[in-house]
Enzyme design. Sequence first.
Site, short mmCIF file in Angstrom:
data_model
loop_
_atom_site.label_atom_id
_atom_site.label_comp_id
_atom_site.label_asym_id
_atom_site.label_seq_id
_atom_site.Cartn_x
_atom_site.Cartn_y
_atom_site.Cartn_z
NE ARG A 98 -1.25 2.61 2.80
CZ ARG A 98 -0.80 3.76 3.26
NH1 ARG A 98 -0.79 4.83 2.48
NH2 ARG A 98 -0.34 3.87 4.50
CG ASP A 99 3.39 4.23 3.00
OD1 ASP A 99 3.05 5.20 2.30
OD2 ASP A 99 4.16 4.34 3.97
CG HIS A 114 8.83 7.58 4.96
ND1 HIS A 114 8.40 7.51 3.65
CD2 HIS A 114 7.77 7.19 5.71
CE1 HIS A 114 7.14 7.10 3.62
NE2 HIS A 114 6.73 6.90 4.86
CB CYS A 125 4.29 11.05 1.08
SG CYS A 125 2.73 11.89 1.44
CG HIS A 167 5.15 4.68 9.07
ND1 HIS A 167 4.27 3.77 8.51
CD2 HIS A 167 5.56 5.46 8.05
CE1 HIS A 167 4.16 4.01 7.21
NE2 HIS A 167 4.93 5.04 6.91
CG ASN A 179 8.24 2.87 5.93
OD1 ASN A 179 9.11 2.75 6.78
ND2 ASN A 179 6.97 3.02 6.21
#
Length: 299
Positions: free
Chosen positions: A13-14, A207, A238, A205, A247
């Site tokens: 997803r991300d 990056h 993003c 989380h 990430n």
Amino acid sequence: MKPSVKIVEVGPRDGLQNEKQPISVDTKVGLVERLVAAGVTHIEAASFVSPKWVPQMAGSAEVMARVPKVPGVHYSALVPNLQGLESALAAGCEEVAVFAAASETFSQRNINCSIRESLERFRSVVDTARAQGVRVRGYVSCVLGCPFEGAIDPEQVAGVAVALAEMGCGEISLGDTIGRGTPDGARRMLEATARRLGIERLAGHYHDTWGMAVANIAASLEMGVRTFDSSVSGLGGCPYAPGATGNVATEDAVYLLHGMGYDTGIDLGKLAEAGRYIGEALGRPTSSRVAKALAASCA
């Protein structure tokens, strides 16, 4: 017995949401299958957002229908609103995630509303999900800096995290969206948030834009965090954070954790194979330093 750390794999997803090229459902499902084969048990596999805004997440319902149903493996999906939640529920999601920002400007740029408005918007989403027996995870973005506002007060992060927890989010993932955080900053942010929520509800989380993600994980471990989000092959970025890269690579996180004596249940070699698979599909090499080192050692 080694202490365990939970890895939440967000690559499907991300990791894929910021790609420019089309990505087929077959490719997404193939990635998830390889992650499961590597021993990954928590995977954010989809996002029920409008394909108009995030075209790479088109086909999420089909992805959720086709991912391998294996005992002990849990899938989640991001939902932005009630419509997205309804789609996620129809697809059989057992966990969903909502997202808020610690930065007012980022909130406006990302979802066109203030932090307060975003939290109110998510309240009905969380209530409905919980009423259906679906777990809810909360994301807080820009916890260690904003591309528009710069430094973010740790108490601001804590306030948003508490609001998400109070409305019913079980786990709160704290995201360094632009990847500029350092271990000292991560400690201060975690201290402020843990004072009000407890460290056991928090996930990191991070990056890796400035190469600090692994260091931030190590610092968070010292603080007592035992859940981390990561993205295989270092995929991601993003669309609303200019210059932000992916990430932390799951391969790099797992190598660090295993080296520090923690158990993740993940086979590093098979994980690297999953990274090679998606790298070939996207036509570019891995961003994981560990995966590159593994490949070189086998050459």
